[in-house]
Design an enzyme around this catalytic site. Structure first.
Site, PDB file in Angstrom:
ATOM      1  N   GLU A   1      13.386 -10.369   1.922  1.00  0.00           N
ATOM      2  CA  GLU A   1      14.819  -9.834   1.827  1.00  0.00           C
ATOM      3  C   GLU A   1      14.502  -8.362   2.324  1.00  0.00           C
ATOM      4  O   GLU A   1      15.386  -7.638   3.065  1.00  0.00           O
ATOM      5  CB  GLU A   1      15.101  -9.712   0.573  1.00  0.00           C
ATOM      6  CG  GLU A   1      15.615 -11.197   0.034  1.00  0.00           C
ATOM      7  CD  GLU A   1      14.575 -11.937  -0.540  1.00  0.00           C
ATOM      8  OE1 GLU A   1      14.769 -12.828  -1.466  1.00  0.00           O
ATOM      9  OE2 GLU A   1      13.369 -11.642  -0.133  1.00  0.00           O
TER      10      GLU A   1
ATOM     11  N   CYS B   1      13.509 -12.291  -5.828  1.00  0.00           N
ATOM     12  CA  CYS B   1      12.918 -12.242  -6.899  1.00  0.00           C
ATOM     13  C   CYS B   1      13.321 -11.029  -7.726  1.00  0.00           C
ATOM     14  O   CYS B   1      14.270 -10.173  -6.863  1.00  0.00           O
ATOM     15  CB  CYS B   1      11.405 -11.976  -6.838  1.00  0.00           C
ATOM     16  SG  CYS B   1      10.987 -10.330  -5.660  1.00  0.00           S
TER      17      CYS B   1
ATOM     18  N   CYS C   1      13.105  -7.735  -5.270  1.00  0.00           N
ATOM     19  CA  CYS C   1      14.224  -7.670  -4.001  1.00  0.00           C
ATOM     20  C   CYS C   1      15.571  -7.483  -4.389  1.00  0.00           C
ATOM     21  O   CYS C   1      16.516  -6.771  -3.968  1.00  0.00           O
ATOM     22  CB  CYS C   1      14.061  -8.995  -3.325  1.00  0.00           C
ATOM     23  SG  CYS C   1      12.565  -9.192  -2.500  1.00  0.00           S
TER      24      CYS C   1
END
Length: 294
Positions: A104, A129, A132
């Protein structure tokens, strides 16, 4: 077609292959599609925006560099312009784990470095996660940024990061991807140094004011630049070197073939990128690294 795309491309539906081939087969395919290309592809294969982004994920994941995890993640960022930008996770053998780049982050930074003013959505093949989610919370898209995952209902960044801590909590008005020019000036003759300074002038460092930029020169003389992207939570900040490596990687170049590098940063900043930049580049086989200060 770049060899890294061949396997994933061969597994796509024939109609999508036919629609993509005129663009992806170009020797300088930049791992992105401009808005008019996106429209042409959708018309030829009958996919809408979300379906096309999902279909492109295997091609984005083909850009992954994962010598440590062997876990390949792809992401597609859709810009306000209608452009689509590839992103993938990037790991570097011999460098600390903290120097890795998440998919990302890669897609967001790719769009930013190409001049995209804002993002509408991020499509990714695995759930973002916490690192990110926090990184994306710095964007000028805010909590309204759409997150698309295979097999899940559409959601926003606000759904994935409720009660978030971000720039607005610290009264920061200029957000990541807003257009800026910090106005730093030096008398320079080297094109690589000029590129590093220009990158620093567009960096995002509202918490430390340690604006910085990196310029990398590939073996053929092509220059790739990266800007520092600072985060309200500090740890998810993306160093300028990583941003430059993102652009180099998505452009189809080998990140282990950097011939020269320049870091531009303030002389008396509260933090410095110098040691980490040199160490990471050394792990990639580049020792020709210099620093200019303003």
């Amino acid at each position: 077609m770049h060899p890294r795309f061949q396997t994933a491309f061969g597994e796509l539906p024939a109609t999508l292959q036919s629609a993509l081939l005129p663009y992806i087969d170009a020797p300088d395919f930049p791992a992105m599609f401009k808005a008019e290309q996106v429209d042409a592809i959708k018309q030829r294969c009958g996919l809408d925006d979300d379906a096309l982004a999902f279909a492109l994920l295997p091609l984005a994941a083909a850009c992954s560099l994962a010598p440590i995890s062997r876990f390949y993640v792809g992401a597609i960022a859709r810009g306000q312009s209608g452009n689509l930008y590839f992103g993938a996770n990037m790991e570097f053998s011999g460098a600390p784990m903290q120097q890795t780049i998440h998919a990302e982050q890669c897609a967001v930074t790719h769009a930013w470095l190409r001049g995209e003013p804002a993002l509408v959505s991020i499509t990714v093949n695995y759930t973002p996660c916490g690192h990110c989610r926090q990184f994306m919370n710095e964007l000028n898209s805010g909590a309204a940024l759409k997150i698309r995952l295979p097999g899940r209902e559409p959601a926003t960044l606000g759904d994935y990061l409720p009660d978030a801590f971000g720039p607005k909590d610290l009264d920061i008005a200029t957000l990541l991807m807003d257009r800026v020019d910090h106005g730093f000036q030096l008398t320079l003759t080297s094109e690589l140094e000029k590129a590093a300074l220009a990158a620093a002038n567009q960096s995002h460092a509202p918490y430390s004011n340690a604006h910085s930029g990196v310029a990398l020169e590939a073996e053929d003389g092509t220059i790739y630049t990266g800007r520092y992207a600072e985060n309200a939570a500090f740890n998810p900040s993306l160093p300028p070197l990583q941003a430059a490596l993102i652009l180099m990687n998505v452009s189809g170049r080998d990140c282990q073939k950097v011939s020269r590098a320049v870091l531009a940063e303030p002389e008396s900043a509260i933090l410095t990128q110098w040691d980490a930049t040199r160490a990471t580049l050394a792990a990639l086989g580049c020792q020709n690294v210099s620093r200019i200060t303003f």
